[in-house]
Design an enzyme around this catalytic site. Structure first.
Site, PDB file in Angstrom:
ATOM      1  N   ARG A  57       1.218  -0.627   7.451  1.00 27.25           N
ATOM      2  CA  ARG A  57       1.752   0.352   6.504  1.00 27.25           C
ATOM      3  C   ARG A  57       0.709   1.287   5.922  1.00 27.25           C
ATOM      4  NH1 ARG A  57       5.237  -3.170   6.553  1.00 27.25           N
ATOM      5  NH2 ARG A  57       3.420  -4.499   6.557  1.00 27.25           N
ATOM      6  N   THR A  58      -0.335   0.696   5.353  1.00 31.20           N
ATOM      7  CA  THR A  58      -1.293   1.543   4.637  1.00 31.20           C
ATOM      8  C   THR A  58      -1.952   2.521   5.606  1.00 31.20           C
ATOM      9  OG1 THR A  58      -1.665  -0.289   3.133  1.00 31.20           O
ATOM     10  CG2 THR A  58      -3.262   1.491   3.056  1.00 31.20           C
ATOM     11  N   LYS A  86     -22.921  -3.421  15.519  1.00 24.63           N
ATOM     12  CA  LYS A  86     -24.306  -3.381  16.015  1.00 24.63           C
ATOM     13  C   LYS A  86     -25.301  -3.451  14.863  1.00 24.63           C
ATOM     14  CE  LYS A  86     -23.133  -0.250  19.846  1.00 24.63           C
ATOM     15  NZ  LYS A  86     -23.373   1.117  20.357  1.00 24.63           N
ATOM     16  N   ARG A 107     -10.464   0.638   4.517  1.00 22.90           N
ATOM     17  CA  ARG A 107     -10.158  -0.751   4.123  1.00 22.90           C
ATOM     18  C   ARG A 107     -11.257  -1.640   4.676  1.00 22.90           C
ATOM     19  NH1 ARG A 107      -4.402  -3.583   4.939  1.00 22.90           N
ATOM     20  NH2 ARG A 107      -4.051  -2.309   3.084  1.00 22.90           N
ATOM     21  N   HIS A 135      -6.282  -2.238  -4.616  1.00 19.21           N
ATOM     22  CA  HIS A 135      -5.520  -1.485  -3.615  1.00 19.21           C
ATOM     23  C   HIS A 135      -4.808  -0.365  -4.395  1.00 19.21           C
ATOM     24  CE1 HIS A 135      -3.325  -0.401  -0.170  1.00 19.21           C
ATOM     25  NE2 HIS A 135      -2.932  -1.585   0.267  1.00 19.21           N
TER      26      HIS A 135
HETATM   27  N1  ASP Z   1      -0.487  -5.049   2.415  1.00 23.58           N
HETATM   28  C1  ASP Z   1      -0.982  -5.564   1.163  1.00 23.58           C
HETATM   29  C2  ASP Z   1      -2.497  -5.569   1.146  1.00 23.58           C
HETATM   30  O1  ASP Z   1      -3.120  -5.103   2.071  1.00 23.58           O
HETATM   31  C3  ASP Z   1      -0.393  -6.884   0.799  1.00 23.58           C
HETATM   32  C4  ASP Z   1      -0.671  -8.028   1.735  1.00 23.58           C
HETATM   33  O2  ASP Z   1      -1.378  -7.880   2.730  1.00 23.58           O
HETATM   34  O3  ASP Z   1      -0.166  -9.122   1.443  1.00 23.58           O
HETATM   35  O4  ASP Z   1      -3.071  -6.036   0.183  1.00 23.58           O
END
Ligand code: ASP
Length: 341
Positions: A57-58, A86, A107, A135
């Site tokens: 999703r993100t 590396k 991320r 987040h």
């Molecule tokens: N997608 C959210 C996160 O990346 C929640 C999860 O992974 O549970 O924090």
């Protein structure tokens, strides 16, 4: 805060007026998210999407939001396909990659890593999740969803009642959301988790310092009986030493239609940052809730596009130009946002 050129690393950057501005811009993105109009306002701009932890999703919604504003997306996923494998430092990676992009979403499994990367980046960096820390874009879309849901039911953000359930220790979305809730008044927060996965004290303190009524418990039924929102979370298996250890906590706070009917008020909204663990033994948020109009999880994901478009438009300072670069769409389109329950 000043949005143009800013990094978005923590929700602590925002005050209530900032949140209202983001939400107003998010509202204005709806025709574009619904493909009623297209805009080319970010034509020529490049988003560097760097995801060193699993994400659907993100990652996709940041990319899609950027595309919907007319920009291009370049992706790096996983450590193996990156020069970090590396031995390259975050500093070097940031110096290099910020030369290739106009904005970067990142991320990373380590807390503070995105901020470290941002300090060496020549372009704005958005935190797409740094370990168990924060987040921010998820918390913004959660808050945007909460506001829409409670307003549709005649309620308001001040005096909201919310239960956060599950892995509150490692769940970064509830950490960021708690900080945002501290900006509102008279919120009642029920924190429900196994003792070992309790919300870290610093977030509880933030909520209490805002004057909110906070209850901490490991008992589900009573905690969900008089709230506007039940916010369920996944056991963050990847942060445990072993799967066996994570398994100890699985299924403790199961929510399904029967439990909802027995314990929740009929209007209670169900949220979850997703992914929900749908494996047979997970017992987290059952699929028999899919027909429940108060299940807002897919409205959250739709809202994520609007909020992420707003962040890009504000960081790259094009809010006033979005409509100037717009036209009607010329392909078949027939979509709606997931409807409010
Ligand atoms: N997608 C959210 C996160 O990346 C929640 C999860 O992974 O549970 O924090």
């Amino acid at each position: 805060m000043q949005f143009p050129g800013a990094h978005i690393l923590s929700v602590e950057q925002f005050d209530r007026a900032d949140i209202e501005r983001i939400f107003a811009v998010a509202d204005s993105m709806e025709p574009y998210a619904l493909r009623k109009r297209v805009t080319r306002v970010l034509e020529g701009a490049i988003l560097g999407n760097m995801f060193f932890e699993p994400s659907t999703r993100t990652r996709v919604s940041f990319g899609c939001a950027f595309n919907l504003l007319g920009g291009e997306v370049r992706e790096t996923t996983g450590f193996k396909s990156s020069a970090i494998a590396k031995g390259e430092s975050l500093y070097d990676t940031a110096r290099v990659l910020s030369g290739y992009s106009d904005v970067i979403c990142m991320r990373h499994p380590e807390e503070g890593s995105v901020a470290e990367f941002a300090s060496a980046s020549r372009v704005p960096v958005v935190n797409g999740g740094d370990g168990a820390n924060e987040h921010p874009s998820q918390a913004l879309l959660d808050l945007y969803t909460i506001q829409k849901e409670v307003r549709a039911k005649g309620g308001s953000m001040d005096s909201l009642r919310i239960a956060m359930i599950g892995d509150l220790k490692y769940g970064r979305t509830v950490h960021s959301l708690s900080k945002l809730l501290a900006l509102y008044d008279r919120v009642e927060v029920a924190l429900v988790s196994p003792q070992e996965l309790a919300m870290p004290e610093k977030y509880v303190e933030t909520l209490r310092a805002a004057g909110h009524k906070v209850t901490v418990s490991s008992e589900l039924s009573q905690s969900i009986s008089s709230v506007d929102i039940v916010y369920s979370t996944r056991i963050q298996e990847e942060r445990f030493a072993s799967k066996a250890e994570a398994d100890l906590y699985r299924g403790r706070f199961r929510l399904n239609q029967a439990i909802y009917t027995q314990f929740c008020q009929p209007n209670t909204v169900i949220m979850h940052p997703l992914p929900r663990d749908s494996r047979a033994d997970a017992n987290e948020l059952d699929t028999d809730l899919n027909q429940n109009p108060n299940l807002a999880i897919f409205r959250q994901t739709d809202n994520g596009i609007l909020v992420r478009m707003a962040l890009f438009a504000m960081i790259l300072d094009v809010v006033d130009q979005v409509d100037k670069h717009a036209r009607d769409v010329n392909w078949y389109h027939n979509r709606d946002l997931n409807e409010l329950g």
